[in-house]
Design a protein around this motif. Structure first.
Motif, short mmCIF file in Angstrom:
data_model
loop_
_atom_site.label_atom_id
_atom_site.label_comp_id
_atom_site.label_asym_id
_atom_site.label_seq_id
_atom_site.Cartn_x
_atom_site.Cartn_y
_atom_site.Cartn_z
N GLN A 99 -26.02 -40.51 -24.14
CA GLN A 99 -26.13 -41.41 -23.51
C GLN A 99 -26.04 -42.63 -23.39
O GLN A 99 -25.55 -42.94 -22.89
CB GLN A 99 -27.01 -40.57 -22.65
CG GLN A 99 -26.22 -38.91 -21.89
CD GLN A 99 -27.39 -38.44 -20.48
OE1 GLN A 99 -28.46 -39.06 -20.60
NE2 GLN A 99 -27.25 -37.27 -20.07
N GLY A 100 -27.16 -42.77 -24.42
CA GLY A 100 -27.61 -44.29 -24.51
C GLY A 100 -25.76 -45.25 -25.01
O GLY A 100 -25.72 -46.41 -25.27
N ARG A 101 -25.67 -43.83 -26.21
CA ARG A 101 -24.26 -44.49 -26.98
C ARG A 101 -23.33 -44.64 -25.78
O ARG A 101 -22.42 -46.01 -25.93
CB ARG A 101 -24.41 -44.10 -27.68
CG ARG A 101 -23.06 -44.41 -28.80
CD ARG A 101 -23.36 -45.51 -29.61
NE ARG A 101 -21.64 -45.85 -30.38
CZ ARG A 101 -21.77 -46.60 -31.62
NH1 ARG A 101 -22.75 -47.69 -31.63
NH2 ARG A 101 -21.01 -47.35 -32.37
N ARG A 102 -22.64 -44.16 -25.49
CA ARG A 102 -21.56 -43.73 -24.13
C ARG A 102 -21.75 -45.22 -23.64
O ARG A 102 -20.96 -45.44 -23.23
CB ARG A 102 -22.12 -42.64 -23.72
CG ARG A 102 -21.40 -41.28 -24.59
CD ARG A 102 -20.89 -40.02 -24.00
NE ARG A 102 -20.94 -38.76 -24.80
CZ ARG A 102 -21.73 -37.67 -25.44
NH1 ARG A 102 -21.75 -37.34 -24.14
NH2 ARG A 102 -21.11 -36.97 -25.64
N LEU A 103 -22.82 -44.72 -22.83
CA LEU A 103 -23.18 -45.82 -21.79
C LEU A 103 -22.88 -47.78 -22.31
O LEU A 103 -22.31 -48.08 -21.69
CB LEU A 103 -24.82 -46.50 -20.85
CG LEU A 103 -24.80 -47.37 -19.87
CD1 LEU A 103 -24.08 -47.16 -19.06
CD2 LEU A 103 -26.52 -47.12 -20.10
N SER A 136 -20.71 -41.84 -18.77
CA SER A 136 -19.92 -40.64 -18.66
C SER A 136 -18.60 -40.67 -19.57
O SER A 136 -17.87 -41.86 -19.41
CB SER A 136 -19.25 -40.16 -17.30
OG SER A 136 -17.93 -39.35 -17.14
N PRO A 137 -17.98 -39.22 -20.39
CA PRO A 137 -17.59 -39.46 -21.38
C PRO A 137 -16.04 -39.81 -20.93
O PRO A 137 -15.07 -39.96 -21.83
CB PRO A 137 -17.76 -38.65 -22.33
CG PRO A 137 -18.28 -36.91 -21.68
CD PRO A 137 -18.90 -38.47 -20.47
N ALA A 138 -15.63 -39.43 -19.64
CA ALA A 138 -14.49 -39.35 -19.12
C ALA A 138 -14.30 -40.20 -18.33
O ALA A 138 -12.89 -40.88 -17.53
CB ALA A 138 -14.40 -38.12 -17.81
N PHE A 139 -15.09 -41.90 -18.14
CA PHE A 139 -14.92 -43.04 -17.85
C PHE A 139 -13.97 -43.49 -18.06
O PHE A 139 -12.76 -43.82 -17.29
CB PHE A 139 -15.75 -44.18 -17.66
CG PHE A 139 -15.46 -45.55 -17.70
CD1 PHE A 139 -15.40 -46.17 -16.26
CD2 PHE A 139 -15.62 -46.28 -18.74
CE1 PHE A 139 -15.01 -47.03 -15.72
CE2 PHE A 139 -14.79 -47.74 -18.39
CZ PHE A 139 -14.95 -48.27 -16.82
N LYS A 140 -12.86 -43.73 -19.61
CA LYS A 140 -12.22 -44.21 -19.95
C LYS A 140 -10.77 -43.87 -19.60
O LYS A 140 -9.79 -43.56 -19.69
CB LYS A 140 -12.03 -44.38 -21.18
CG LYS A 140 -12.24 -42.83 -22.03
CD LYS A 140 -11.92 -43.12 -23.38
CE LYS A 140 -12.35 -41.92 -24.32
NZ LYS A 140 -13.29 -40.60 -24.07
N ASP A 141 -10.80 -42.46 -19.27
CA ASP A 141 -9.40 -41.37 -18.87
C ASP A 141 -9.33 -41.71 -17.07
O ASP A 141 -8.55 -40.79 -16.74
CB ASP A 141 -10.08 -40.16 -19.10
CG ASP A 141 -10.37 -39.89 -20.55
OD1 ASP A 141 -9.79 -41.14 -21.37
OD2 ASP A 141 -11.16 -39.12 -21.29
N ASP A 142 -10.25 -41.91 -16.60
CA ASP A 142 -10.23 -41.72 -14.75
C ASP A 142 -10.21 -42.93 -14.40
O ASP A 142 -10.92 -43.60 -13.92
CB ASP A 142 -11.50 -41.04 -14.51
CG ASP A 142 -11.31 -39.69 -15.05
OD1 ASP A 142 -10.28 -39.20 -15.36
OD2 ASP A 142 -12.60 -38.75 -15.01
N LEU A 143 -9.17 -44.29 -14.37
CA LEU A 143 -9.28 -45.07 -14.18
C LEU A 143 -7.95 -45.74 -13.21
O LEU A 143 -7.19 -46.03 -13.14
CB LEU A 143 -9.32 -46.89 -15.89
CG LEU A 143 -10.08 -45.79 -16.42
CD1 LEU A 143 -9.65 -47.08 -17.94
CD2 LEU A 143 -11.05 -46.38 -15.66
N ASN A 144 -7.72 -44.80 -12.34
CA ASN A 144 -6.25 -44.83 -11.90
C ASN A 144 -6.96 -45.63 -9.86
O ASN A 144 -7.63 -44.60 -9.52
CB ASN A 144 -6.24 -43.47 -10.95
CG ASN A 144 -4.54 -44.19 -9.88
OD1 ASN A 144 -4.28 -44.45 -10.15
ND2 ASN A 144 -4.52 -42.85 -9.26
N ALA A 145 -6.57 -46.59 -9.64
CA ALA A 145 -7.35 -48.00 -8.54
C ALA A 145 -7.28 -47.30 -7.37
O ALA A 145 -5.87 -46.80 -6.94
CB ALA A 145 -7.45 -48.74 -9.25
#
Length: 702
Positions: free
Chosen positions: A28-32, A152-161
């Motif tokens: 989790q520290g790496r993903r953050l 969250s590993p999904a952050f980079k995929d859920d970027l619809n502002a």
């Protein structure tokens, strides 16, 4: 109550510390660290803290927060063992860091030991001024700034502002909402506060209420830490014209237990929660799909007060079904203007139904240009507030071409166009509309349920208390529903029947069994003063089956009699025995003497016998006694033909309490009608069974 903190430094920081940054893959520290350094568009200062590493991703590491050379930083992201969180926060406070987002678990959600540790964090905040977000949370995401302070590993995929602000207590379900709004207008900022030992939902709602980038606030709530603070935040959102859509977990016993174990907070009574949400003008929904879809619709332009729904399809059976479902839900159907009708008649074949619902016939599928033009004509009609476009089947390439026409019309008109994809065959037409941000529904019922909130335009009912004043959301005399009126009377010390508001047959049966049969059921609507005439009253219901039947009958009768009325639900209350006397107690505003109290024989007799007594407000105990004795029918209260005397003392006390209630409301009170008031034998009290309350929102309380 103290104002809400400006959270700009939290949501849009210029400097960030990552405590627990890690080189270990998939930790989790790496993903953050990766989310912030690789996948975010953050250009400010980043400081990494890890005593076991000299650098991570080319960025130098510090052994502790205390070792960082800078101070007065904006945010610390804390991802360390629970036992290390408190000393880390002490160092953050000493460094004058403004906010700490604690993602670590192992606090109040785990039991007494974790709760004690959490209380220490709360005390630290109070002592130092450090504001803590969390613990036990996935972090904070500002999609509009492409800033992922999350593991969250999904952050980079859920970027619809977008303009929808989201506040949740759980992380996984919040991610569902982001992904449901992956096209079109998305989530601009997502707060997920976890255990909320310091900052919580009220703070996030309060900040979004004044955030110019947020147009609609969506809330996924499991527990309520501070009800008064939450009401304050919801009121602020209402004052700033920000619709709030709430999904509250914990409406059943099982849901309450699950919510408490997850967030370690009090889930609260579902009926009380719902009443507060309605009181503050919120829209309460029942599942995640509704949370996303209703927020999506409310972020669009709201229909004019006199606008209705247009149903546009190419299937006669579908048109009839859609109109039936919309009508049953009380949705107003638009009546096309003569110009619209004439334009459609020129575009469509002679056998098309040029009305609403509009059946263009399948002939339109041959020419997408005609479809686009027809849809544009309907959208241009000022009487149309939104268009529902049911698509009953997938014709492959033909439907895809039609979907392109729908998307084109939606782009060029500032009105919601709501497709309903009714086929289980998921064709390319569905994908086209979804990618265009139209968010197709899968059933007519779901679409109508969401559209109902768009057209209802739910606003807060006026809340009146003697010690405060909130600016009204509407002008002129405003009648509030019986359930809300009784809530205000109860707050003033007036005893009203035990009961609650039901929004389904199941809720009605549950309320009836909890308070005890027999019960009375009445439609709850501010627009229906005379419930009996609208078919909205059922008495002496002494079984679960009769309660269920009565709920359906009331809904059908009221929908037929008053299709224009906004229905809050069905009020289920304890049925009082028939041996009581019926009395009217009312207050009205006289042009010369101001507020006047009236008492008389109640029920249906008041209009026939007109046996009334009046006093200007405030009254004295002597006035209360004299008013009753002025009535020609006073002997009925004393007891005739073997009837026991009525509880006259309780009735006099009620008159005094109503007088004081009216006095406290002052210029705001327009009318109060308690009819009938059930007066039992001596010692059994005087209970208002029905209540009509009209408040003049153009005035203020001094």
């Amino acid at each position: 109550m103290k104002p809400f903190t400006d959270l700009t430094r939290l949501t849009t920081p210029r400097s960030i510390v990552i405590v627990g940054a890690s080189e270990r893959q998939n930790s989790q520290g790496r993903r953050l660290t990766e989310n912030l350094m690789l996948h975010s568009a953050f250009t400010g200062d980043i400081y990494l803290v890890n005593p076991g590493a000299s650098e991570i991703l080319g960025q130098p590491c510090y052994p502790s927060v205390a070792a960082i050379p800078a101070s007065g930083l904006d945010v610390a992201l804390v991802m360390v063992n629970a036992s290390l969180v408190l000393p880390t926060l002490e160092q953050c406070a000493a460094k004058d860091i403004a906010y700490a987002i604690v993602m670590t678990s192992g606090f109040a959600e785990t039991g007494d030991e974790g709760a004690a540790l959490e209380r220490q964090i709360t005390a630290l905040c109070a002592r130092t001024g450090l504001r803590v977000y969390g613990p036990n949370c996935p972090g904070l995401v500002n999609v509009n700034r492409r800033l992922g302070m999350t593991f969250s590993p999904a952050f980079k995929d859920d970027l619809n502002a977008g303009t929808i602000g989201l506040a949740t207590q759980g992380g996984g379900l919040g991610r569902n909402v982001l992904q449901a709004l992956a096209h079109g207008n998305g989530v601009g900022v997502w707060y997920s506060g976890g255990n909320e030992c310091d900052l919580g939902l009220p703070d996030f709602i309060g900040h979004m209420a004044t955030d110019p980038e947020v147009r609609v606030i969506a809330v996924l709530m499991e527990g309520i830490k501070d009800g008064a603070r939450l009401r304050q935040a919801l009121a602020l959102a209402r004052e700033n014209g920000k619709p709030v859509v709430i999904l509250k977990v914990g409406r059943s016993e099982q849901g309450v237990l699950a919510a408490q174990s997850h967030t370690a907070s009090i889930a609260g009574s579902a009926q009380i929660n719902s009443a507060v949400f309605r009181q503050q003008g919120c829209v309460e929904v029942e599942d995640l799909d509704q949370l996303a879809s209703v927020a999506h619709l409310l972020a669009a332009s709201r229909p004019a007060a006199d606008a209705g729904l247009a149903i546009f399809t190419f299937s006669g059976g579908t048109a009839a079904m859609a109109a039936d479902i919309a009508g049953a839900a009380g949705l107003p159907l638009a009546q096309f203007s003569p110009l619209t009708t004439e334009a459609l008649r020129k575009l469509l074949p002679s056998f098309a139904n040029i009305a609403n619902p509009l059946d263009t016939t399948a002939d339109i599928l041959r020419d997408p240009d005609v479809l686009t033009r027809c849809l544009g004509v309907v959208c241009d009609d000022d009487r149309v507030g939104a268009v529902m476009f049911p698509i009953p089947m997938d014709y492959g390439e033909i439907t895809a071409t039609m979907a392109q026409a729908v998307c084109s019309a939606a782009r060029t008109h500032n009105k919601p166009v709501v497709p309903v994809w009714m086929s289980r065959r998921m064709g390319s037409g569905f994908e086209l509309m979804e990618q265009a941000g139209l968010m197709p529904f899968f059933s007519l019922t779901d679409a109508v349920s969401a559209l109902r909130h768009l057209f209802k335009g739910e606003t807060a009912l006026p809340v009146v208390r003697s010690h405060t004043h909130e600016e009204p959301s509407r002008s002129g005399p405003v009648a509030i529903s019986e359930s809300e009126a009784k809530a205000l009377l109860r707050e003033a010390g007036i005893v009203v029947p035990q009961g609650a508001l039901a929004r389904s047959e199941e809720e009605a049966v549950g309320i009836a069994t909890s308070i005890g049969l027999p019960v009375v059921m009445k439609v709850a609507s501010a627009q229906i003063a005379h419930k009996t005439e609208a078919g909205g009253v059922r008495l002496n219901l002494d079984s679960e089956a009769s309660v269920s039947t009565a709920y359906r009958d009331i809904c059908l009768s009221v929908a037929a009699a008053r299709p224009d009325a906004e229905i809050d639900g069905v009020l289920v209350e304890k049925m009082f025995p028939a041996d009581g006397r019926e009395i009217l107690v009312g207050v009205h505003r006289d042009a010369a003497f101001g507020l006047v109290l009236t008492v008389g024989l109640g029920g249906i007799f008041v209009e026939v016998l007109r046996d009334l007594a009046h006093r200007s407000i405030p009254i004295t105990p002597r006035d209360a006694s004299a008013m009753l004795r002025e009535l020609r029918g006073y002997a009925l209260l004393e007891g005739v033909r073997g009837q026991p005397p009525a509880d006259i003392a309780a009735l006099e006390s009620l008159l005094m309490t109503v007088s004081e209630f009216a006095r406290q409301q002052g210029e705001r009170l327009h009318e109060l009608d308690l009819n009938p008031v059930w007066v039992g034998p001596v010692g059994q009290g005087a209970i208002p069974l029905d209540a009509l309350l009209v408040l003049d929102s153009t005035t203020s309380i001094s």
